[in-house]
Design a protein around this motif. Structure first.
Motif, PDB file in Angstrom:
ATOM      1  N   SER A  48      47.566   3.136 -51.183  1.00 19.85           N
ATOM      2  CA  SER A  48      48.317   3.553 -49.996  1.00 19.85           C
ATOM      3  C   SER A  48      49.604   2.748 -49.902  1.00 19.85           C
ATOM      4  CB  SER A  48      47.476   3.338 -48.737  1.00 19.85           C
ATOM      5  OG  SER A  48      47.203   1.959 -48.546  1.00 19.85           O
ATOM      6  N   CYS A  68      47.534  11.603 -46.150  1.00 19.90           N
ATOM      7  CA  CYS A  68      47.468  11.426 -44.704  1.00 19.90           C
ATOM      8  C   CYS A  68      48.630  10.519 -44.307  1.00 19.90           C
ATOM      9  CB  CYS A  68      46.140  10.797 -44.310  1.00 19.90           C
ATOM     10  SG  CYS A  68      45.928  10.641 -42.533  1.00 19.90           S
ATOM     11  N   VAL A  70      49.934   8.298 -41.403  1.00 17.54           N
ATOM     12  CA  VAL A  70      49.391   7.628 -40.225  1.00 17.54           C
ATOM     13  C   VAL A  70      50.555   7.212 -39.331  1.00 17.54           C
ATOM     14  CG1 VAL A  70      47.943   5.756 -39.392  1.00 17.54           C
ATOM     15  CG2 VAL A  70      47.465   6.800 -41.623  1.00 17.54           C
ATOM     16  N   ARG A  75      47.156  10.968 -36.879  1.00 18.93           N
ATOM     17  CA  ARG A  75      46.983  11.005 -38.337  1.00 18.93           C
ATOM     18  C   ARG A  75      47.190  12.454 -38.736  1.00 18.93           C
ATOM     19  NH1 ARG A  75      44.126   6.800 -40.691  1.00 18.93           N
ATOM     20  NH2 ARG A  75      43.283   8.209 -42.273  1.00 18.93           N
ATOM     21  N   THR A  77      47.190  15.175 -41.785  1.00 20.88           N
ATOM     22  CA  THR A  77      46.772  15.447 -43.155  1.00 20.88           C
ATOM     23  C   THR A  77      47.643  16.552 -43.731  1.00 20.88           C
ATOM     24  OG1 THR A  77      44.504  14.780 -42.679  1.00 20.88           O
ATOM     25  CG2 THR A  77      44.854  16.176 -44.622  1.00 20.88           C
ATOM     26  N   ALA A  97      43.998  11.386 -48.353  1.00 17.34           N
ATOM     27  CA  ALA A  97      43.167  12.045 -47.351  1.00 17.34           C
ATOM     28  C   ALA A  97      41.719  12.166 -47.835  1.00 17.34           C
ATOM     29  CB  ALA A  97      43.726  13.422 -47.006  1.00 17.34           C
TER      30      ALA A  97
END
Length: 111
Positions: A48, A68, A70, A75, A77, A97
């Protein structure tokens, strides 16, 4: 605006220009200029990018897999073929995700 790392002799799928490497996030700049940065990113499973904030709007377009984004209060997707704009000065992170890796195109305006 000079582009780089894009084939000129034959068409190619955008997602095939970058590979996923175990345990890391790979990136490839496609252009950089006074107006925007265009970057391909490939995330290995479980990888990430922690919270970051850009001076201009940022567009994320998922090429393969699912990501995803954030945000402070949500959040979101995105699946392959979907796009999301994150407004300037909004801190956000990007992660997978699901348990698979993913590839995305990031366009960041320089305001």
């Amino acid at each position: 605006m000079p582009f780089r790392n894009i084939p000129t002799d034959a068409a190619a799928p955008l997602a095939q220009l970058i590979d996923t490497h175990s345990g890391q996030v790979s990136s490839m700049a496609l252009t950089r200029n006074a107006g925007f940065d265009l970057t391909l990113l490939a995330f290995a499973p479980g990888e990430s990018v922690s919270e970051e904030e850009y001076f201009g709007d940022t567009l994320y377009y998922v090429l393969e897999g699912a990501a995803c984004v954030v945000l402070p209060d949500a959040r979101v997707t995105l699946r392959a073929g979907e796009v999301l704009r994150v407004p300037a000065h909004v801190e956000h992170a990007v992660e997978g995700a699901d348990e698979r890796g993913f590839k995305l195109l990031q366009l960041s305006a320089q305001q």
